[in-house]
Design an enzyme around this catalytic site. Structure first.
Site, mmCIF file in Angstrom:
data_model
loop_
_atom_site.group_PDB
_atom_site.id
_atom_site.type_symbol
_atom_site.label_atom_id
_atom_site.label_comp_id
_atom_site.label_asym_id
_atom_site.label_seq_id
_atom_site.Cartn_x
_atom_site.Cartn_y
_atom_site.Cartn_z
ATOM 1 N N CYS A 100 0.856 -1.186 0.000
ATOM 2 C CA CYS A 100 0.000 0.000 0.000
ATOM 3 C C CYS A 100 0.891 1.235 0.000
ATOM 4 O O CYS A 100 1.841 1.308 0.767
ATOM 5 C CB CYS A 100 -0.881 -0.017 1.257
ATOM 6 S SG CYS A 100 -1.919 1.443 1.416
ATOM 7 N N HIS A 142 -9.191 -3.543 -1.871
ATOM 8 C CA HIS A 142 -8.171 -2.773 -1.148
ATOM 9 C C HIS A 142 -8.551 -1.282 -1.117
ATOM 10 O O HIS A 142 -8.497 -0.639 -0.067
ATOM 11 C CB HIS A 142 -6.811 -2.980 -1.840
ATOM 12 C CG HIS A 142 -5.672 -2.224 -1.229
ATOM 13 N ND1 HIS A 142 -4.568 -2.843 -0.673
ATOM 14 C CD2 HIS A 142 -5.451 -0.885 -1.090
ATOM 15 C CE1 HIS A 142 -3.733 -1.909 -0.212
ATOM 16 N NE2 HIS A 142 -4.247 -0.718 -0.460
ATOM 17 N N GLU A 143 -8.947 -0.757 -2.279
ATOM 18 C CA GLU A 143 -9.249 0.685 -2.357
ATOM 19 C C GLU A 143 -10.546 1.024 -1.618
ATOM 20 O O GLU A 143 -10.630 2.074 -0.958
ATOM 21 C CB GLU A 143 -9.317 1.147 -3.818
ATOM 22 C CG GLU A 143 -8.028 0.936 -4.618
ATOM 23 C CD GLU A 143 -6.771 1.451 -3.938
ATOM 24 O OE1 GLU A 143 -6.862 2.441 -3.188
ATOM 25 O OE2 GLU A 143 -5.700 0.853 -4.140
ATOM 26 N N HIS A 146 -9.938 1.483 1.922
ATOM 27 C CA HIS A 146 -9.446 2.837 2.247
ATOM 28 C C HIS A 146 -10.610 3.810 2.469
ATOM 29 O O HIS A 146 -10.536 4.688 3.321
ATOM 30 C CB HIS A 146 -8.582 3.391 1.110
ATOM 31 C CG HIS A 146 -7.150 2.948 1.176
ATOM 32 N ND1 HIS A 146 -6.332 3.204 2.245
ATOM 33 C CD2 HIS A 146 -6.387 2.263 0.280
ATOM 34 C CE1 HIS A 146 -5.126 2.702 2.017
ATOM 35 N NE2 HIS A 146 -5.126 2.126 0.823
HETATM 36 CO CO CO Z 1 -3.578 1.188 -0.097
#
Ligand code: CO
Length: 181
Positions: A100, A142-143, A146
């Site tokens: 990341c 993953h995004e 966030h």
């Molecule tokens: Co990331």
């Protein structure tokens, strides 16, 4: 989720790193598809490219909006932007190493669905719907993590937790020194 208007200066944005508390914000839905949004996406793509990442969420430049950019190949034609993304029908499960841009020098095993659909909007607010598997499905998850204030550090297993402890402590100390300077 809607809240107070999100204000930012595109020219001043940079990638923020763990343990910056802005990475822990739950981001707001984008409701204004104005001229600022493409400028934000372009800036995020530039920052992503400079740090050689595959994806970058607005939260990672300190802008708490539900939006991310991604590019699996690095070619300009493959630049993608997802606004207000939502995952559907996750299937299967795969564990692979992830990194990341907000947690540099850390790579940990993360289990993610192997396939899913995503719905989102483009920069004009038009609907997008795509199916993805493997890396694409992984990056979407993953995004979107966030956008909900979740990092790979929250998803790693016990052995990675031990292996990364020293590096994370150093990052925390560096951050503390900088904010108290
Ligand atoms: Co990331």
């Amino acid at each position: 989720m809607r809240g107070k208007p999100v204000d930012y200066d595109v020219d001043r944005l940079s990638i923020i790193h763990y343990p910056d508390p802005r990475l822990r914000q739950v981001c707001q839905e984008v409701t204004e598809f104005d001229d600022k949004l493409p400028a934000l996406a372009a800036k995020m793509a530039t920052l992503r490219r400079a740090d050689k990442g595959v994806g970058l969420a607005a939260a990672q430049v300190g802008v708490p909006l539900r939006m991310f950019v991604l590019n699996l190949t690095g070619e300009e034609k493959d630049e993608m932007v997802f606004v207000n993304p939502v995952i559907h029908d996750p299937q299967g499960s795969k564990e692979t190493e992830e990194g990341c841009l907000s947690v540099p020098n850390i790579h940990v095993q993360v289990r993610r669905p192997a396939r899913c659909r995503i719905t989102a909007q483009d920069l004009k607010g038009n609907p997008i719907e795509l199916e993805g598997e493997d890396l694409l499905c992984r990056v979407w998850h993953h995004e979107i993590d966030h956008l909900n204030g979740i990092l790979i550090l929250d998803r790693m297993g016990p052995s990675d937790r031990i292996a990364t402890r020293k590096t994370l402590k150093e990052m925390e100390a560096t951050y503390q020194a900088r904010v108290s300077a």
